[in-house]
Design a protein around this motif. Structure first.
Motif, PDB file in Angstrom:
ATOM      1  N   VAL A   1       0.872  -1.179   0.000  1.00  0.00           N
ATOM      2  CA  VAL A   1       0.000   0.000   0.000  1.00  0.00           C
ATOM      3  C   VAL A   1       0.906   1.225   0.000  1.00  0.00           C
ATOM      4  O   VAL A   1       1.598   1.479   0.993  1.00  0.00           O
ATOM      5  CB  VAL A   1      -0.936   0.015   1.223  1.00  0.00           C
ATOM      6  N   PRO A   2       0.936   2.008  -1.071  1.00  0.00           N
ATOM      7  CA  PRO A   2       1.857   3.158  -1.120  1.00  0.00           C
ATOM      8  C   PRO A   2       1.320   4.345  -0.331  1.00  0.00           C
ATOM      9  O   PRO A   2       0.118   4.490  -0.102  1.00  0.00           O
ATOM     10  CB  PRO A   2       1.929   3.474  -2.617  1.00  0.00           C
ATOM     11  N   ASP A   3       2.268   5.203   0.072  1.00  0.00           N
ATOM     12  CA  ASP A   3       1.945   6.470   0.757  1.00  0.00           C
ATOM     13  C   ASP A   3       0.986   6.241   1.921  1.00  0.00           C
ATOM     14  O   ASP A   3      -0.103   6.814   1.991  1.00  0.00           O
ATOM     15  CB  ASP A   3       1.345   7.482  -0.228  1.00  0.00           C
ATOM     16  N   MET A   4       1.402   5.420   2.833  1.00  0.00           N
ATOM     17  CA  MET A   4       0.548   5.037   3.954  1.00  0.00           C
ATOM     18  C   MET A   4       1.405   4.920   5.199  1.00  0.00           C
ATOM     19  O   MET A   4       2.632   4.829   5.137  1.00  0.00           O
ATOM     20  CB  MET A   4      -0.156   3.718   3.643  1.00  0.00           C
ATOM     21  N   THR A   5       0.741   4.952   6.347  1.00  0.00           N
ATOM     22  CA  THR A   5       1.406   4.732   7.629  1.00  0.00           C
ATOM     23  C   THR A   5       0.707   3.587   8.349  1.00  0.00           C
ATOM     24  O   THR A   5      -0.443   3.233   8.035  1.00  0.00           O
ATOM     25  CB  THR A   5       1.366   5.994   8.503  1.00  0.00           C
ATOM     26  N   ILE A   6       1.397   3.034   9.328  1.00  0.00           N
ATOM     27  CA  ILE A   6       0.790   1.949  10.103  1.00  0.00           C
ATOM     28  C   ILE A   6      -0.421   2.460  10.880  1.00  0.00           C
ATOM     29  O   ILE A   6      -1.443   1.770  11.008  1.00  0.00           O
ATOM     30  CB  ILE A   6       1.843   1.330  11.052  1.00  0.00           C
ATOM     31  N   GLY A   7      -0.335   3.683  11.381  1.00  0.00           N
ATOM     32  CA  GLY A   7      -1.470   4.240  12.116  1.00  0.00           C
ATOM     33  C   GLY A   7      -2.707   4.396  11.242  1.00  0.00           C
ATOM     34  O   GLY A   7      -3.830   4.115  11.684  1.00  0.00           O
ATOM     35  N   GLN A   8      -2.516   4.812  10.003  1.00  0.00           N
ATOM     36  CA  GLN A   8      -3.662   4.939   9.103  1.00  0.00           C
ATOM     37  C   GLN A   8      -4.267   3.580   8.782  1.00  0.00           C
ATOM     38  O   GLN A   8      -5.495   3.435   8.704  1.00  0.00           O
ATOM     39  CB  GLN A   8      -3.232   5.640   7.816  1.00  0.00           C
ATOM     40  N   LEU A   9      -3.440   2.591   8.593  1.00  0.00           N
ATOM     41  CA  LEU A   9      -3.962   1.248   8.312  1.00  0.00           C
ATOM     42  C   LEU A   9      -4.751   0.701   9.493  1.00  0.00           C
ATOM     43  O   LEU A   9      -5.776   0.029   9.310  1.00  0.00           O
ATOM     44  CB  LEU A   9      -2.807   0.312   7.962  1.00  0.00           C
ATOM     45  N   ILE A  10      -4.298   0.982  10.704  1.00  0.00           N
ATOM     46  CA  ILE A  10      -5.032   0.511  11.882  1.00  0.00           C
ATOM     47  C   ILE A  10      -6.389   1.208  11.972  1.00  0.00           C
ATOM     48  O   ILE A  10      -7.405   0.581  12.295  1.00  0.00           O
ATOM     49  CB  ILE A  10      -4.196   0.748  13.154  1.00  0.00           C
ATOM     50  N   ASN A  11      -6.424   2.497  11.669  1.00  0.00           N
ATOM     51  CA  ASN A  11      -7.701   3.225  11.723  1.00  0.00           C
ATOM     52  C   ASN A  11      -8.672   2.753  10.647  1.00  0.00           C
ATOM     53  O   ASN A  11      -9.890   2.785  10.853  1.00  0.00           O
ATOM     54  CB  ASN A  11      -7.444   4.726  11.573  1.00  0.00           C
ATOM     55  N   GLU A  12      -8.154   2.336   9.513  1.00  0.00           N
ATOM     56  CA  GLU A  12      -9.010   1.906   8.405  1.00  0.00           C
ATOM     57  C   GLU A  12      -9.124   0.394   8.311  1.00  0.00           C
ATOM     58  O   GLU A  12      -9.601  -0.127   7.298  1.00  0.00           O
ATOM     59  CB  GLU A  12      -8.451   2.451   7.088  1.00  0.00           C
TER      60      GLU A  12
END
Length: 360
Positions: free
Chosen positions: A7-18
């Protein structure tokens, strides 16, 4: 085994939220998760990106790599070559830590330790720097790499931007992909049209077209023109003998008389009976002459009796006015005050009587 996706241009925190809208039932909010740091030789980075494809795990695993740039001198101060290793942060469920590291520890003899994550000093002037609290996490490193006591980051580990690698459990991922395909209509079979081949011998044969010769065409045109002229002449004769319907109507109207007398029924000959006007009333008897009626003489009204105070007041005012004193000077007489007080005591109004006497 898992299925890894980038997943490009992403952070671990964003993935956890989504995570819940992305993966639905695969994601378990109640599952305890942890963050670990893996240090591998740079040449093995590609293997670590797809490490989830070789590991059986129950929850999604999210990883991101961080390359120290301006932070490199801080690692060199600890006698560590930052170009010799790749630093991978792994966020995974606690039960999946054993299967994730089992092959690396058992076969490749990776070493376990702890490392302190701390914020880069603000004196280094790193853009978009964000301070965070220092924390200590587990660290696994390849045996060819030396130990590292402290690792510096410009922002929290869950906010490191870049290419995130997500490894999903294969069975759950396959079921999720199938459900999404059904929703999106992907993978449905489409019926192909059937093509039937027919031999040339079975095709219907069209009858040959016979072309007319020029002489036959001239004869046909002559016959057609003569027939048309004959029909036109016959129609002209019929039109001359046809009478218009309007002429018959005019004749019928001229034959009818202008005025027609219609006999009325006997009841209609007699006019309606008109009501007789009412008889005027008989003249009333003549009123007797008013001269014969005696007119009663008016009886003079008796004058009200004057009280003593009124008689005295009238005499005083009349006497003063008779001597030529002006009405405005009558009230200056000393007797005026005395008689006014006695009149007020008896309830006699002196002012109307004074105006009456002054006007005479």
């Amino acid at each position: 085994m898992g299925i890894t996706a980038m997943v490009p241009d992403m952070t671990i925190g964003q993935l956890i939220n989504e995570a819940e809208p992305r993966w639905g039932e695969i994601w378990d909010d109640k599952s305890a998760r942890m963050l670990v740091l893996l240090m591998c030789p740079r040449k093995e980075r590609k293997l670590m990106e797809l490490h989830g494809d070789m590991v059986e795990h129950g929850q999604p695993v999210m990883t991101v790599f961080h390359r120290p740039r301006k932070e490199a001198p801080l690692l060199e101060q600890q006698n560590f070559d930052p170009k010799a290793a790749s630093f991978q942060f792994v966020n995974l469920a606690s039960p999946d830590l054993g299967p994730w590291m089992q092959h690396l520890i058992t076969n490749e003899k990776w070493m376990r330790s702890s490392i302190e994550l701390t914020s880069v000093p603000f004196s280094m002037d790193i853009p978009a720097q964000r301070a965070f609290e220092t924390e200590r996490i587990l660290c696994f490193r390849h045996p060819s790499l030396p130990a590292l006591e402290r690792y510096y980051l410009p922002f929290p580990p869950n906010s490191i931007p870049g290419k995130c690698f997500v490894s999903l459990p294969r069975r759950q991922a396959a079921e999720l992909a199938r459900q999404q395909a059904e929703v999106l209509g992907v993978g449905r079979l489409e019926k192909k049209p059937t093509i039937t081949q027919i031999d040339a011998s079975e095709l219907p044969i069209a009858p040959p077209v016979v072309e007319a010769s020029p002489s036959n065409m001239d004869d046909m045109m002559d016959d057609f023109s003569s027939n048309m002229l004959a029909e036109m002449s016959a129609e002209g004769e019929e039109e001359q003998n046809v009478t218009l319907p309007g002429s018959n109507l005019e004749k019928q109207e001229s034959e009818q008389p202008e005025h027609v007398f219609v006999p009325l029924p006997p009841s209609a000959s007699q006019g309606p009976s008109s009501p007789q006007p009412p008889q005027p009333p008989a003249p009333a008897a003549a009123i007797e002459n008013s001269a014969d009626v005696p007119v009663p003489e008016p009886i003079p009204e008796p004058e009200p009796e004057m009280s003593d105070i009124e008689r005295e007041f009238r005499e005083l005012v009349s006497g003063l006015l008779a001597t030529g004193i002006e009405p405005s000077e009558v009230m200056d007489d000393p007797r005026w005050e005395d008689i006014s007080e006695r009149a007020a005591a008896e309830g006699f109004e002196t002012w109307p009587v004074f105006l009456q006497l002054a006007a005479m």
